[in-house]
Design a protein around this motif. Structure first.
Motif, short mmCIF file in Angstrom:
data_model
loop_
_atom_site.label_atom_id
_atom_site.label_comp_id
_atom_site.label_asym_id
_atom_site.label_seq_id
_atom_site.Cartn_x
_atom_site.Cartn_y
_atom_site.Cartn_z
N LEU A 12 50.04 30.92 55.61
CA LEU A 12 48.98 30.29 55.72
C LEU A 12 48.70 29.10 56.51
O LEU A 12 47.86 28.90 57.12
N HIS A 13 50.13 28.46 56.95
CA HIS A 13 49.98 27.47 57.83
C HIS A 13 49.81 27.85 59.05
O HIS A 13 49.28 27.01 60.06
N ALA A 32 45.91 24.28 55.62
CA ALA A 32 46.60 25.20 54.57
C ALA A 32 46.88 24.58 53.28
O ALA A 32 46.48 24.93 52.10
#
Length: 109
Positions: A79-80, A86
């Motif tokens: 996600l980051h 995020a």
């Protein structure tokens, strides 16, 4: 969520970026890592329930919990990698899931 989650995820992501870059292939590998870790959860749970009679009970609840934590970490890194936002993406999704289940929020968020 742990207050350490996003700062540590940022450090892990930076280390992966330095070692492997951040092209489309690397993003794909980080997404696939989530699936790999999920498979390890399944294997640990099968081992904890003794579902495979040839192997018997090979894992315990702690093993399953640690594998679930690995899934969370891998997903957070992915996600980051895919967004600069995020924490807010996860926060919004978490609250949306709670709303769908009609889970009350004691802080009024």
């Amino acid at each position: 969520m742990s207050a350490a989650l996003w700062p540590v995820v940022a450090r892990i992501t930076a280390a992966l970026d330095k070692a492997n870059g951040r092209d489309e292939h690397e993003l794909a590998m980080r997404l696939l890592k989530v699936g790999e870790e999920a498979g390890e959860v399944a294997a640990a749970y099968i081992g904890a329930t003794g579902q495979n009679p040839r192997k018997g009970t090979t894992h315990g609840p702690g093993d399953v919990a640690r594998e679930l934590a690995d899934v969370i970490i891998a997903a957070a890194v992915a996600l980051h990698t895919i967004t600069d936002h995020a924490p807010s993406v996860l926060d919004a999704k978490l609250h949306a899931a709670a709303r769908h289940l009609a889970v009350p929020n004691p802080k009024g968020q």
